[in-house]
Each structure stands twice: as structure tokens, then as C-alpha cells.
Design a protein around this motif. Structure first.
Motif, short mmCIF file in Angstrom:
data_model
loop_
_atom_site.label_atom_id
_atom_site.label_comp_id
_atom_site.label_asym_id
_atom_site.label_seq_id
_atom_site.Cartn_x
_atom_site.Cartn_y
_atom_site.Cartn_z
N GLU A 32 0.85 -1.20 0.00
CA GLU A 32 0.00 0.00 0.00
C GLU A 32 0.89 1.25 0.00
OE1 GLU A 32 -3.34 1.05 -0.08
OE2 GLU A 32 -2.29 2.98 0.05
N ARG A 42 -9.66 7.96 5.36
CA ARG A 42 -10.14 8.39 4.04
C ARG A 42 -11.65 8.19 3.96
NH1 ARG A 42 -6.69 5.63 -0.40
NH2 ARG A 42 -7.55 3.83 0.69
N ARG A 44 -15.15 7.94 2.45
CA ARG A 44 -15.74 7.61 1.15
C ARG A 44 -17.15 7.08 1.35
NH1 ARG A 44 -11.00 4.83 -2.38
NH2 ARG A 44 -10.01 6.69 -3.20
N GLN A 101 -17.13 3.49 5.03
CA GLN A 101 -16.11 2.63 4.41
C GLN A 101 -14.83 2.62 5.22
OE1 GLN A 101 -15.42 2.90 0.12
NE2 GLN A 101 -13.23 3.05 0.51
N THR A 126 5.77 1.19 -7.18
CA THR A 126 5.27 -0.17 -7.44
C THR A 126 5.28 -0.48 -8.93
OG1 THR A 126 3.60 0.48 -5.81
CG2 THR A 126 3.41 -1.73 -6.73
N ASP A 286 -12.20 -0.96 -7.77
CA ASP A 286 -12.11 0.23 -8.62
C ASP A 286 -11.02 0.16 -9.68
OD1 ASP A 286 -13.16 3.21 -6.75
OD2 ASP A 286 -14.17 1.31 -7.17
N GLY A 298 -20.15 1.39 -5.08
CA GLY A 298 -18.72 1.25 -5.36
C GLY A 298 -18.04 0.24 -4.47
P1 FAS Z 1 -9.67 1.97 -3.32
O1 FAS Z 1 -9.39 3.12 -4.25
O2 FAS Z 1 -10.51 2.18 -2.12
O3 FAS Z 1 -8.26 1.39 -2.77
C1 FAS Z 1 -7.13 1.28 -3.60
C2 FAS Z 1 -5.90 1.36 -2.71
O4 FAS Z 1 -4.74 1.14 -3.52
C3 FAS Z 1 -5.74 2.73 -2.06
O5 FAS Z 1 -5.53 2.59 -0.67
C4 FAS Z 1 -4.51 3.32 -2.76
O6 FAS Z 1 -3.73 4.13 -1.89
C5 FAS Z 1 -3.75 2.06 -3.15
N1 FAS Z 1 -2.85 2.24 -4.29
C6 FAS Z 1 -3.09 2.96 -5.42
N2 FAS Z 1 -2.03 2.86 -6.27
C7 FAS Z 1 -1.12 2.04 -5.65
C8 FAS Z 1 0.17 1.56 -6.01
N3 FAS Z 1 0.74 1.91 -7.16
N4 FAS Z 1 0.83 0.75 -5.14
C9 FAS Z 1 0.25 0.40 -3.95
N5 FAS Z 1 -0.96 0.83 -3.54
C10 FAS Z 1 -1.64 1.64 -4.39
N6 FAS Z 1 -18.60 4.63 -3.23
C11 FAS Z 1 -19.82 4.60 -2.69
O7 FAS Z 1 -20.48 3.55 -2.74
N7 FAS Z 1 -20.35 5.73 -2.09
C12 FAS Z 1 -19.63 6.90 -2.01
O8 FAS Z 1 -20.12 7.89 -1.48
C13 FAS Z 1 -18.35 6.96 -2.54
N8 FAS Z 1 -17.60 8.11 -2.43
C14 FAS Z 1 -16.35 8.13 -2.99
C15 FAS Z 1 -15.54 9.30 -2.90
C16 FAS Z 1 -14.27 9.33 -3.49
C17 FAS Z 1 -13.41 10.58 -3.39
C18 FAS Z 1 -13.80 8.20 -4.19
C19 FAS Z 1 -12.43 8.23 -4.87
C20 FAS Z 1 -14.57 7.04 -4.27
C21 FAS Z 1 -15.86 7.00 -3.66
N9 FAS Z 1 -16.64 5.85 -3.71
C22 FAS Z 1 -17.88 5.79 -3.16
C23 FAS Z 1 -16.17 4.66 -4.32
C24 FAS Z 1 -15.30 3.93 -3.33
O9 FAS Z 1 -16.04 3.65 -2.18
C25 FAS Z 1 -14.72 2.74 -4.03
O10 FAS Z 1 -15.71 2.02 -4.73
C26 FAS Z 1 -13.97 1.82 -3.11
O11 FAS Z 1 -13.02 2.56 -2.41
C27 FAS Z 1 -13.34 0.72 -3.96
O12 FAS Z 1 -12.44 0.03 -3.18
P2 FAS Z 1 -11.07 -0.51 -3.81
O13 FAS Z 1 -11.35 -1.18 -5.08
O14 FAS Z 1 -10.39 -1.23 -2.70
O15 FAS Z 1 -10.23 0.80 -4.22
#
Ligand code: FAS
Ligand code: PHB
Length: 392
Positions: A32, A42, A44, A101, A126, A286, A298
């Protein structure tokens, strides 16, 4: 270093995958880029589908959710100055859980560390390679900036929309489906008494508003805004007066302004990358798809992906079967596209689209009237909102 499944990203997808693999006796390491405190703070998503709630409970990480989460059995759709309720429980026998979340992330990190799991925070640079070999490798710099590598049997790309895993798949392999909406959401977290117990999705000529909450003293609200909105032009009193304007009507909910503790603008898009696999790399969450948050999907979709992926890895390590791995992408995409449709439909029904005229607005109002007065139409919304059955 070596492990069975290397996981890039400690969001809901990566953490839940590692937890599910642990329960099957499968080793994994999560890499991470951010620090633990950052990912745990964070803000969300806020709504867990019944299937997500059941999975957290059934796998031993639902205790704090059950203590602090809020069970909701319906939502209000507000239009024409009136609110009308969709009764999930009456229509489907299910509900949803309002539980941030970031709280789910905290619970999963605590469980991984309790169980001796490996999460390497604050890594950088990475990269993934050997995706078509039997020694796929993740290269990175550790928290001290030292070069390091993780040799795996498989890599799970759980690094979100802006991660590197999807981008590491060679050109010409993937198909992309993308729709960027002509608006965004300005989201706030405030120390204020919730307007009401359940969520309000409001269609208004000034723009969409969503009234949600996190606890009896913390509210979460969203205002449709311009994609390029400058948050500096939204001082607290302007936000509160705009929310009040968009809720005004016959039975105006009781809005109690309070200190806003966080605010930000979230872009709105629908996105799918297919297939969700390349060689030994599997995309989940995502990194493979984005939905507009109007359907509260999401995070739930991310959890649904890794539930399938963990099962596929388990059958491979248990009896060498590759069937689950070979069908992973198609099984997930079946749910993903139904969820994309629902999220697009909720977004289209509730937001104001610049350039559309009175006719389109009246059609939206007619659709909202139909959805809240026909049992069949209400059931359609309810069964999607609480979450389609896994494997549907
Ligand atoms: P995530 O994006 O949560 O997690 C990915 C992780 O990978 C992060 O911790 C990041 O730091 C890490 N990462 C990235 N690049 C990397 C690399 N090169 N090396 C190592 N680690 C790396 N969904 C809803 O249902 N309702 C909402 O209101 C809502 N609001 C949101 C607001 C925002 C600003 C965002 C961006 C998303 C929102 N979402 C919402 C959608 C959100 O909840 C996502 O669907 C959810 O976080 C998806 O989870 P992951 O797929 O784990 O991705
Ligand atoms: C939230 O509480 O953050 C939330 C709830 C429902 C949505 C989106 C976000 O559709």
C-alpha cells in the motif's frame, strides 16, 4: 520475499481479499502506497448492501459494525417538494447498513494484523512484471526507500482507478467502457443532528442532493455541483443554505447546520475495463470499474469481486482446479454490468442535466412518481439497492 498472492492496494478490495484468503489458509502480502492512518481516515462510501454485511459478519469482522452501524430498511425519494419512502424490508425482506467505508477498512486492517497478516504501508514505485510467467513479481521501494521485490503465484490488482495494475496490461488486450457525467458531488461531513433517520435522495431544479449520515451526531451530505467546482467558493454557510434550498417543499425536513469537518468534490463516472484478468494478474474493485455513487455500489461491488476471486484461489490451492480463475472475469462482469445499469439509472433519474429542457425534467418527475407508486417499480429499485443475490 515470496508469497502465494501478492495484493496491490489496501482499500476494501485488497483488505477483504487478504482476509478471505487467510480464512482459506492462503498466504498473501498487501502493498500500500499510503500510510495506515491515511487509509483509515479516508472518508468515502457509507452504505453496505445486505450481502456485504453478511460476509463481514460470517467471516468474523462484523462485530463493531453491528455495534456502531445503523440498519436502514428504506430510503426517501424527494421530488416536487415531497418525500416518498421506498420500503426495502416490506418489498424484499432485506435492508442496508450505514457504516462508513473507513470503518470497514479499520476493522479489516485490525483483523489482518491480529491474524499475523502482512500489510506493507508507505511503499512507493510499485511495478508488476512476469504476468504471463509462473513467477509474477511486484517490485517496489519499501517504507525506508529500499528497493524490494515480492515473488508470487498470483497478483491481485486492488489499487483503485488510478493504480498501476490495470495500466500494466499490454495495449490491445483490454476493452474500456467509459462515461463521464457533466456534474460532480460536493460532499460534506458535519457535526450536526441528522435530518431524519433514513437517507433522502432529492431531485430538485437547483440540482440533486443526498442526505445521509454516519451516526446520531454526524451527517454526510452531497450536493450536485459542476465537475470543476472550486471548493474554496463553498464556505459552510453557503453549503447549508444550498442544501436547505434544495430540500424546501411541503414537508421540509428539519435541517440543523453544524460545523463541517470535511468537504470535497468527487467526480462522477461509469467505467468498466474488460477482461478483469491478464495471465496471473486479477483486477478487483475500482481498478476494474467505477460507478457513480448514486446507487451506493462502489465499495459493495469491490467486495463482491474479491468474494469470487478468493473462492477461485481457494479451489486452485485446494485441488488444482483453474476453473474459478478462468471464469472469474465473466462471473464478476455479470454483476458489474447490472450494477452499472442501476447506478446509471439512479443517476439519470435524480440529477439535473444541463442542456435538457422542461420535457426531460417532467419525464424524470414522472419516473420518480411511477417508481414510488408502483409496487413492481419500487421492488425493482429496492432489490438493486439492497444488493442483488451473489451469483445473480
Ligand atoms: P480503493 O481506491 O478504495 O483502494 C485502492 C488502494 O490502492 C488505495 O488505498 C490506494 O492508496 C492504493 N494504491 C493505489 N495505487 C497504488 C500503487 N501503485 N501501489 C500500492 N498501492 C496503491 N462509493 C460509494 O459507494 N459511495 C460513495 O459515497 C463513494 N464516495 C467516494 C468518494 C471518493 C473521493 C472516491 C475516490 C470514491 C468514492 N466511492 C464511493 C467509491 C469507493 O467507495 C470505491 O468504490 C472503493 O473505495 C473501492 O475500493 P477498492 O477497489 O479497494 O479501491
Ligand atoms: C454515503 O453515506 O456516503 C452515501 C450514501 C448513499 C450513496 C452514496 C453515499 O448513494
Amino acid at each position: 520475499m515470496r508469497t502465494q498472492v501478492g495484493i496491490v492496494g489496501a482499500g476494501p478490495a485488497g483488505l477483504m481479499l487478504a482476509h478471505l484468503l487467510h480464512l482459506q489458509g492462503i498466504e498473501s502480502v498487501i502493498l500500500e502506497t499510503r500510510g495506515r492512518e491515511y487509509v483509515e481516515q479516508r472518508i468515502r462510501a457509507g452504505v453496505l448492501e445486505q450481502g456485504t454485511v453478511d460476509l463481514l459478519r460470517d467471516t468474523g469482522v462484523g462485530e463493531r459494525m453491528d455495534r456502531q452501524g445503523l440498519v436502514h430498511e428504506g430510503i426517501d425519494l424527494r421530488f416536487g417538494g415531497r418525500s416518498r419512502r421506498i420500503d426495502f424490508n416490506e418489498l424484499t425482506g432485506k435492508g442496508v447498513m450505514v457504516y462508513g467505508q473507513h470503518e470497514v477498512v479499520k476493522d479489516l486492517i485490525a483483523a489482518r494484523l491480529r491474524d499475523g497478516g502482512s500489510i506493507l504501508f508507505d511503499i512507493s514505485e510499485t511495478s508488476v512484471e512476469g504476468l504471463e510467467s509462473d513467477r509474477p513479481t511486484i517490485r517496489y521501494r519499501d517504507a525506508r526507500g529500499e528497493p524490494a521485490e515480492l515473488v508470487c503465484d498470483f497478483i491481485a490488482g486492488c489499487d483503485g482507478f488510478h493504480g498501476i495494475c490495470r495500466a500494466s496490461i499490454p495495449d490491445g488486450v483490454m476493452s474500456y467502457y467509459d462515461r463521464v457525467y457533466p456534474f460532480a458531488w460536493l460532499g460534506i461531513l458535519a457535526e450536526s443532528k441528522p435530518v431524519q433517520e433514513e437517507l433522502i435522495y432529492a431531485n430538485h431544479e437547483r440540482g440533486f442532493t443526498l442526505i445521509s449520515l454516519r451516526s446520531p451526531t454526524i451527517t454526510r451530505m452531497y450536493l450536485q455541483c459542476d465537475p470543476e467546482e472550486d471548493i474554496a467558493e463553498w464556505p459552510d454557510d453557503r453549503i447549508w443554505s444550498e442544501i436547505a434550498a434544495r430540500l424546501a417543499g411541503e414537508d421540509t425536513p428539519d435541517l440543523v447546520p453544524g460545523p463541517i469537518i470535511s468537504k470535497g468534490v468527487t467526480a462522477m463516472r461509469s467505467f468498466v475495463a474488460e477482461p478483469m484478468r491478464f495471465g496471473t494478474l486479477f483486477l478487483a474493485g475500482d481498478s476494474a470499474h467505477i460507478v457513480p455513487p448514486t446507487g451506493a455500489k462502489g465499495m459493495n461491488l469491490a467486495i463482491a469481486d474479491v468474494r469470487v476471486l478468493a473462492g477461485a484461489f481457494a479451489s486452485f490451492y485446494r485441488d488444482g482446479s483453474r476453473d474459478g480463475l478462468d471464469t472469474y472475469s465473466d462471473v464478476c462482469l455479470n454483476r458489474i454490468w447490472k450494477t452499472q445499469r442501476f447506478s446509471w439509472w439512479m443517476t439519470s433519474m435524480l440529477h439535473r442535466f444541463e442542456g435538457t429542457g422542461p420535457f426531460e425534467h417532467r419525464v424524470q418527475l414522472a419516473e420518480l412518481d411511477y417508481v414510488t407508486s408502483s409496487r413492481a417499480a419500487s421492488t425493482t429499485l429496492a432489490e438493486n439497492y439492497v444488493g442483488l443475490p451473489f451469483g445473480a
